[in-house]
Design a protein around this motif. Structure first.
Motif, short mmCIF file in Angstrom:
data_model
loop_
_atom_site.label_atom_id
_atom_site.label_comp_id
_atom_site.label_asym_id
_atom_site.label_seq_id
_atom_site.Cartn_x
_atom_site.Cartn_y
_atom_site.Cartn_z
N ASP A 74 -19.77 2.63 26.57
CA ASP A 74 -21.02 3.14 27.14
C ASP A 74 -22.19 2.19 26.86
O ASP A 74 -22.06 1.19 26.14
N GLY A 75 -23.33 2.51 27.43
CA GLY A 75 -24.48 1.63 27.32
C GLY A 75 -25.05 1.50 25.92
O GLY A 75 -25.69 0.50 25.61
N VAL A 76 -24.82 2.49 25.06
CA VAL A 76 -25.32 2.42 23.68
C VAL A 76 -24.60 1.31 22.92
O VAL A 76 -25.22 0.41 22.34
N GLU A 77 -23.28 1.36 22.93
CA GLU A 77 -22.49 0.34 22.22
C GLU A 77 -22.66 -1.02 22.89
O GLU A 77 -22.78 -2.05 22.20
N ALA A 78 -22.70 -1.05 24.22
CA ALA A 78 -22.87 -2.32 24.92
C ALA A 78 -24.22 -2.95 24.59
O ALA A 78 -24.33 -4.16 24.42
N THR A 79 -25.25 -2.13 24.48
CA THR A 79 -26.57 -2.64 24.11
C THR A 79 -26.54 -3.26 22.73
O THR A 79 -27.09 -4.35 22.50
N ARG A 80 -25.91 -2.57 21.79
CA ARG A 80 -25.81 -3.10 20.43
C ARG A 80 -25.10 -4.45 20.42
O ARG A 80 -25.56 -5.40 19.77
N ASP A 87 -29.63 -15.68 20.82
CA ASP A 87 -30.63 -15.71 21.89
C ASP A 87 -30.42 -14.54 22.85
O ASP A 87 -30.35 -14.71 24.07
N ALA A 88 -30.33 -13.35 22.28
CA ALA A 88 -29.99 -12.16 23.05
C ALA A 88 -31.00 -11.86 24.14
O ALA A 88 -32.22 -12.02 23.96
N PRO A 89 -30.52 -11.45 25.31
CA PRO A 89 -31.43 -11.05 26.39
C PRO A 89 -32.08 -9.71 26.08
O PRO A 89 -31.59 -8.94 25.24
N ALA A 90 -33.18 -9.43 26.75
CA ALA A 90 -33.77 -8.10 26.67
C ALA A 90 -32.86 -7.12 27.41
O ALA A 90 -32.26 -7.47 28.42
N VAL A 91 -32.75 -5.91 26.89
CA VAL A 91 -31.94 -4.89 27.53
C VAL A 91 -32.84 -3.72 27.92
O VAL A 91 -33.59 -3.21 27.10
N VAL A 92 -32.76 -3.34 29.18
CA VAL A 92 -33.47 -2.16 29.67
C VAL A 92 -32.41 -1.16 30.12
O VAL A 92 -31.58 -1.49 30.96
N VAL A 93 -32.43 0.03 29.53
CA VAL A 93 -31.39 1.00 29.86
C VAL A 93 -31.82 1.84 31.06
O VAL A 93 -33.00 2.12 31.27
N PHE A 102 -28.38 9.75 25.39
CA PHE A 102 -27.78 8.42 25.24
C PHE A 102 -28.89 7.36 25.14
O PHE A 102 -28.72 6.33 24.52
N VAL A 103 -30.02 7.64 25.80
CA VAL A 103 -31.11 6.68 25.81
C VAL A 103 -31.65 6.44 24.41
O VAL A 103 -31.95 5.30 24.03
N VAL A 104 -31.79 7.50 23.62
CA VAL A 104 -32.28 7.35 22.25
C VAL A 104 -31.38 6.41 21.46
O VAL A 104 -31.84 5.52 20.75
N GLY A 105 -30.06 6.60 21.61
CA GLY A 105 -29.13 5.72 20.90
C GLY A 105 -29.26 4.28 21.36
O GLY A 105 -29.20 3.36 20.54
N ALA A 106 -29.45 4.07 22.66
CA ALA A 106 -29.60 2.71 23.18
C ALA A 106 -30.89 2.07 22.68
O ALA A 106 -30.92 0.88 22.36
N LEU A 107 -31.96 2.84 22.59
CA LEU A 107 -33.21 2.31 22.07
C LEU A 107 -33.07 1.93 20.60
O LEU A 107 -33.57 0.88 20.17
N ARG A 108 -32.39 2.76 19.85
CA ARG A 108 -32.15 2.43 18.44
C ARG A 108 -31.27 1.18 18.32
O ARG A 108 -31.37 0.43 17.35
N ALA A 109 -30.41 0.96 19.31
CA ALA A 109 -29.52 -0.20 19.28
C ALA A 109 -30.22 -1.49 19.67
O ALA A 109 -29.62 -2.56 19.60
N GLY A 110 -31.48 -1.37 20.11
CA GLY A 110 -32.23 -2.59 20.40
C GLY A 110 -32.74 -2.74 21.81
O GLY A 110 -33.32 -3.77 22.15
N ALA A 111 -32.53 -1.72 22.67
CA ALA A 111 -33.05 -1.81 24.03
C ALA A 111 -34.57 -1.89 24.00
O ALA A 111 -35.23 -1.28 23.16
N ALA A 112 -35.13 -2.65 24.93
CA ALA A 112 -36.58 -2.84 24.97
C ALA A 112 -37.29 -1.66 25.61
O ALA A 112 -38.51 -1.51 25.48
N GLY A 113 -36.58 -0.83 26.33
CA GLY A 113 -37.18 0.30 26.99
C GLY A 113 -36.17 0.95 27.92
O GLY A 113 -34.99 0.60 27.90
N PHE A 114 -36.63 1.92 28.69
CA PHE A 114 -35.71 2.58 29.61
C PHE A 114 -36.41 2.89 30.92
O PHE A 114 -37.63 3.00 31.00
#
Length: 226
Positions: A74-80, A87-93, A102-114
């Motif tokens: 899922d997007g949470v694990e993939a974001t992490r 040189d990681a890219p920015a991730v927007v979920v 799931f969005v909260v988990g993705a944000l905690r994993a480093g997503a820049a926003g949603f």
């Protein structure tokens, strides 16, 4: 970022984007909107999180638009995993609902926003550009709703926020309200470089890498989730 020349010979930065969504129609719609915008270029598409991580490693995009609900990974694990890349890219979920936990988990994993999947095209284009520039914005009301709706769980939020100085806590609170650096400076009568210096210290003390994660911790601390 690359560069593209316009008709006058001037160049502008080109933001490379990777699309990760298990729905072909969603990917097609995103490609139609983003590939037609000046300065944006789709460099690849993935149908699940594992393929997204592989392509992020190979293609090195500036921004990854990541669905949160996908098979295999899922997007949470993939974001992490993406954010752990050099040189990681920015991730927007991306999500279909503004209550998707799931969005909260993705944000905690480093997503820049949603973004919601029905975000109007001009806002979608602007959000991708902001993410590439490291200034991804978010809707504070939706962020608070996500945090407040999440089930209570052990969190170090209160202790981390308590470690901030009075000025740092003041700035962190404004970040949680969704203010930009310029708006914070204007509100507190601080020069922009001073705001950035404070933010660097705030991120270090809170153990986060971006303002969205900082905002999450502030909201969690206010809930008393510790």
């Amino acid at each position: 970022m690359g560069a593209v020349a316009d008709l006058t010979g001037a160049t502008e930065a080109t933001v490379s984007v990777l699309l990760v969504d298990d729905e072909p129609l969603i990917r097609a719609g995103l490609r139609l909107v983003l590939d037609g915008a000046a300065g944006l270029r789709i460099v690849g598409e993935a149908s699940d999180g594992l393929e997204g991580v592989r392509l992020a490693r190979e293609l090195r995009p500036d921004v990854v638009l990541m669905d949160v609900r996908m098979p295999r990974c899922d997007g949470v694990e993939a974001t992490r995993l993406v954010r752990d890349l050099p040189d990681a890219p920015a991730v927007v979920v991306l999500t279909a609902f503004d209550t998707d936990q799931f969005v909260v988990g993705a944000l905690r994993a480093g997503a820049a926003g949603f973004l919601l999947k029905h975000t109007p095209p001009p806002q979608l284009v602007d959000a991708v550009r902001q993410a590439a520039a490291g200034t991804m914005s978010f809707t504070p009301g939706v962020l608070r709703h996500l945090v407040d709706a999440a089930p209570a769980a052990p969190s170090p939020a209160a202790g981390r926020v308590a470690s901030l100085s009075e000025r740092e806590a003041e700035i962190a609170a404004l970040v949680a309200e969704g203010l930009t650096n310029a708006e914070i400076g204007e509100r507190l009568y601080l020069a922009l470089p001073t705001v950035k210096t404070h933010l660097a210290r705030i991120f270090e003390k809170l153990g986060v890498t971006n303002r969205v994660q900082a905002a999450l911790l502030v909201h969690e601390a206010r809930r008393g989730r510790f």
